[in-house]
Write an enzyme that holds these catalytic residues in place. Structure first.
Site, PDB file in Angstrom:
ATOM      1  N   HIS A   3      19.818 130.053  25.560  1.00 52.57           N
ATOM      2  CA  HIS A   3      20.442 130.765  24.447  1.00 52.57           C
ATOM      3  C   HIS A   3      19.471 131.577  23.608  1.00 52.57           C
ATOM      4  O   HIS A   3      19.836 132.600  23.063  1.00 52.57           O
ATOM      5  CB  HIS A   3      21.314 129.816  23.643  1.00 52.57           C
ATOM      6  CG  HIS A   3      22.610 129.597  24.352  1.00 52.57           C
ATOM      7  ND1 HIS A   3      22.797 128.552  25.236  1.00 52.57           N
ATOM      8  CD2 HIS A   3      23.727 130.353  24.411  1.00 52.57           C
ATOM      9  CE1 HIS A   3      24.007 128.666  25.763  1.00 52.57           C
ATOM     10  NE2 HIS A   3      24.591 129.739  25.279  1.00 52.57           N
TER      11      HIS A   3
ATOM     12  N   CYS B 101      32.244 138.435  29.666  1.00 50.33           N
ATOM     13  CA  CYS B 101      31.388 138.434  28.478  1.00 50.33           C
ATOM     14  C   CYS B 101      30.053 137.740  28.737  1.00 50.33           C
ATOM     15  O   CYS B 101      29.291 137.506  27.814  1.00 50.33           O
ATOM     16  CB  CYS B 101      32.103 137.807  27.290  1.00 50.33           C
ATOM     17  SG  CYS B 101      32.563 136.098  27.570  1.00 50.33           S
TER      18      CYS B 101
ATOM     19  N   ASP C  36      27.539 130.734  32.695  1.00 48.26           N
ATOM     20  CA  ASP C  36      27.813 129.380  33.160  1.00 48.26           C
ATOM     21  C   ASP C  36      28.426 129.384  34.549  1.00 48.26           C
ATOM     22  O   ASP C  36      28.139 128.513  35.363  1.00 48.26           O
ATOM     23  CB  ASP C  36      28.746 128.657  32.172  1.00 48.26           C
ATOM     24  CG  ASP C  36      27.947 128.066  31.030  1.00 48.26           C
ATOM     25  OD1 ASP C  36      26.916 127.427  31.304  1.00 48.26           O
ATOM     26  OD2 ASP C  36      28.329 128.268  29.866  1.00 48.26           O
TER      27      ASP C  36
HETATM   28  C1  PEP Z   1      28.779 132.403  29.587  1.00 49.95           C
HETATM   29  O1  PEP Z   1      28.648 131.237  29.951  1.00 49.95           O
HETATM   30  O2  PEP Z   1      28.715 133.375  30.360  1.00 49.95           O
HETATM   31  C2  PEP Z   1      28.988 132.708  28.162  1.00 49.95           C
HETATM   32  C3  PEP Z   1      29.297 133.923  27.772  1.00 49.95           C
HETATM   33  O3  PEP Z   1      28.825 131.703  27.278  1.00 49.95           O
HETATM   34  P1  PEP Z   1      27.419 131.107  26.801  1.00 49.95           P
HETATM   35  O4  PEP Z   1      26.321 131.953  27.375  1.00 49.95           O
HETATM   36  O5  PEP Z   1      27.423 131.094  25.320  1.00 49.95           O
HETATM   37  O6  PEP Z   1      27.432 129.732  27.385  1.00 49.95           O
HETATM   38 MG    MG Z   2      29.215 129.600  28.617  1.00 52.12          MG
END
Ligand code: PEP
Ligand code: MG
Length: 756
Positions: free
Chosen positions: A362, A674, A627
């Protein structure tokens, strides 16, 4: 055997430089295996295997004996990448005699390769006079030893490249360290090393500018610790027995000038910073105590360590307050966290390097949204030695350079310049629609978390927010924010973008996103209590958040709610039921609100296979490719060791994405993406061709992606997709994309070339 293995690795780990690492290995392995010779050959930059350390052969031969790949027995071990075990080495056709080693006396030979990340770093050899074969157990021991030591040797080699030994006046050379691309771009600046508080082993190598001031600083911290220890001793007086009370006196004694205090003072007088001098002296004592035979004295190691950490915490806390960040700060740390980014004064942060983590950690995502070039997972970076050094961060390729040569610096200055021009050239696209040459429209939205990226997004002409990560405001506090506190933050986002839609994701903690005030400890956090699983178990948290979102949307009506980590239909249904409940409550309370669209994140494989059923029950789908890639490929998104297996353009991931679009559209439901893939210019043609209605990305990538989309026809993109879908692996997918970019004159939107 296991004990000697452990103790050798432990001892090697605490060695300060490569020569000491090698010396310890040869002496201790020779001893543990009860042989007459143990030697290490390491590959030099020309590809030769050079004798670097030996216990048993003539030491004069160190640095003199060199064998090419596949030359002699050592070269053959390297070439075959497997052990060679001979009872009579001198009669082997590959045997080469080097008179300077005095080697002819040794008959038995066992050589094993030292391999790190598939690279043969060198060869570890044991030899013996008698004509005998080392037995299976001995061979297995040496193989185990070598596998364990490979990482330490690689790390020590990398550290050695820094040439820091000897203090400040040494001639510095350029050194390169490899990691994983975290956020694109290049930064040139000065390193500021962030060390975890009170970790004695992670204190950066630092000299001090003014010895007098440093001594005074050190003495004032010691005085504070003395008071602390005294007070603690007084408070505990009644609860401690005599022996334990003596310990407090012993602690105070250790701080005296005649003891540790005095030794540290001497090091400061030599020009070292108080923190470095203190940790160096303490670690030396801890090592000495730990190796004592007397169990009582051995125990004292932990007392020294404890006292050491206590004083260090004072030194660090006091120093932190006074820390001055240079103009182009390159922040370096073992494990950088999102909250650390907030500590650097605005405009001073140029680049980031984290020893741990990977491109989808993150902190990397946050760095991308802030447009800060970042390298993650630079596992061999001797970060504690880099404070104050000139650093280049190549976030395109995941490389870090210290003390760059003028040639390298000018190469990267050119890239920085070109990047600035590229961004300036893209500015004119801000007001233009995002459509292909044949007028196929795609919505380009942004991912946000901080108010800062909301502002940047608006500047770049974003048409909506596809993912507002609500955990970010949760992370910046020391308790759960109240409903009203949340309402205010959410209102700000909704207002900033109104009338454009803002997709707010409900709290997605767990995995690698932890809240300091809500710790979750699990063996396997990515497969554990994450996202919707937590909030459904805690409806009070979920309801407060949803109520805050709904209230914030009053009269704006641009809210969309997105549910993370949905892996089954009942999870969606329960979440929807709670949202309806909150909505009804608020209507009863007199709020003038509308029911927002509710969407599902498709980020686990089960959701891909149930995309149709989910779409039938939701208002929109949004693919979380970060993910989804992790779970489809079984590759931890945070683990640098497997980062080269994490491919969002893997054919299996592409097939899953295509399936989700088709299934969602079959229900007449719009679908977006996203995850970080949405902002990758290389992927944009494929995503458009698949039919994604919305691409939501970091604001920094918005104009690059728009530029790609505006340069092609939908027909061309579809042709590329059809071709790519027949390819067997990521390599070929990348090549195919690259040649299309070349053909369309878009190459510069991909990453620049590596320096030669
Ligand atoms: C993802 O998993 O692609 C996502 C947008 O969520 P995060 O990166 O916050 O887990
Ligand atoms: Mg995610």
């Amino acid at each position: 055997m296991l004990n000697s293995l452990r103790s050798i690795v432990q001892e090697v780990n605490s060695a300060r430089d490569l020569p000491s690492v090698l010396k310890i290995i040869v002496a201790r392995v020779k001893n543990a295996m009860n042989t007459q010779v143990c030697s290490i050959y390491l590959r030099d930059p020309q590809g030769y295997y050079t004798l670097m350390a030996t216990d048993g052969l003539n030491e004069q031969a160190i640095g003199q004996v060199r064998l090419a790949f596949n030359e002699g027995l050592v070269g053959m071990v390297a070439a075959r990448e497997e052990p060679i075990n001979l009872d009579q080495a001198d009669s082997h056709p590959k045997f080469q005699y080097f008179p300077e080693t005095g080697e002819e006396r040794y008959s038995a030979f066992l050589g094993v390769p030292i391999i790190h990340h598939r690279n043969v770093l060198g060869v570890l050899v044991v030899q013996q006079m008698e004509r005998r074969k080392f037995d299976e157990g001995e061979e297995a021991f040496l193989v185990t030893m070598s596998a364990q030591l490979a990482g330490v040797i690689a790390h020590a080699e990398a550290t050695g490249a820094l040439n820091v030994i000897g203090g400040t006046n040494t001639q510095r050379r350029e050194a390169k360290f490899v990691g994983v691309p975290g956020a694109p771009g290049v930064a040139i600046g000065r390193a500021v090393v962030i060390s975890p508080l009170a970790d004695l082993t992670a204190v950066p190598y630092q000299t001090c500018e003014n010895v007098e001031e440093e001594l005074a600083f050190f003495q004032s911290c010691l005085a504070a610790v003395r008071e602390d220890v005294k007070r603690l001793g007084e408070e505990l007086k009644l609860r401690l027995n005599k022996e334990e009370q003596v310990l407090f006196d012993a602690y105070l004694g250790m701080l005296d000038d005649a003891s540790l205090g005095g030794e540290v003072t001497e090091r400061i007088l030599e020009g070292f910073s108080a923190q470095y001098a203190w940790s160096d002296v303490i670690l030396e004592h801890v090592k000495n105590f730990s190796s004592m035979n007397d169990p009582y004295l051995r125990e004292r190691a932990s007392d020294v360590q404890d006292l050491g950490s206590r004083v260090l915490a004072y030194l660090q806390e006091s120093a932190q307050k006074e820390r001055i960040y240079p103009e182009n700060t390159i922040l370096i740390g073992e494990e950088l966290t999102a909250s650390v980014l907030g500590e650097i004064p605005h405009g001073k942060l140029a680049g980031l390097v984290s020893v741990r983590g990977s491109s989808n950690s993150h902190v990397a995502i946050l760095a991308r949204s802030m447009g800060i070039p970042t390298v993650m997972g630079a596992v061999d970076l001797p970060f504690t030695k880099l404070d104050g050094r000139e650093i280049i961060v190549d976030g395109y390729h995941g490389s870090v350079y210290s003390d760059p040569s003028p040639g390298l610096k000018s190469h990267y200055q050119d890239i920085v310049e070109e990047d600035l021009q590229l961004v300036a050239g893209l500015e004119q696209l801000k007001e233009l629609p995002c459509e292909t040459l044949d007028k196929h429209r795609v919505a380009l939205w942004v991912n946000t978390g901080l108010m800062a990226d909301a502002m940047l997004s608006l500047e770049r002409g974003a048409e909506g927010v596809g993912l507002y990560r609500t955990e970010v405001p949760f992370m910046l506090r020391d308790r759960f924010p109240s409903e009203e506190e949340q309402r205010i933050v959410y209102r700000e986002q909704l207002q900033a973008f109104a009338p454009h839609p803002v997709t707010m994701r409900t709290l997605d903690i767990g995995g690698d996103k932890s809240l300091p005030y809500f710790p979750i400890t699990e063996d396997n956090p990515f497969l554990g209590w994450r996202g919707i699983r937590i909030t459904l178990d805690h409806p009070e948290i979920f309801l407060a958040q949803v109520r805050a979102m709904l209230k914030a949307s009053e009269d704006l009506n641009n809210l969309r709610i997105l549910l993370p980590m949905i892996s089954s239909i009942p999870e969606l249904e329960v979440a929807q039921m709670l949202i309806y409940r909150a909505f009804d409550e608020l209507l009863d309370e007199g709020y003038n609100i509308q029911m927002p669209p509710i969407g599902v994140m498709v980020e686990v494989p089960s959701a891909v296979y149930q995309a149709r059923e989910l779409a039938a029950r939701a208002d929109f789908l949004s693919v979380g490719s970060n993910d989804l890639t992790q779970y489809l490929l079984a590759v931890d998104r945070n683990n640098a060791r497997v980062a080269d297996l994490y491919h969002s353009l893997h054919p299996a991931v592409l097939r899953a994405l295509h399936t989700v679009v088709k299934e969602s559209h079959s229900q007449g439901v719009p679908v977006g993406i996203c995850g970080e893939l949405a902002g990758d210019p290389a992927a944009s043609m494929l995503l458009v061709a698949m039919g994604f209605d919305v691409l939501s990305m970091s604001a920094t990538n918005l104009l690059k992606v728009k530029s790609v989309i505006r340069s092609i026809t939908l027909e061309r993109a579809e042709k590329l997709l059809a071709e790519v879908m027949t390819l067997p692996d990521t390599e070929s997918v990348n090549r195919c994309i690259e040649s299309t970019f070349e053909e369309s004159g878009l190459t510069r939107l991909l990453k620049p070339k590596l320096p030669t």
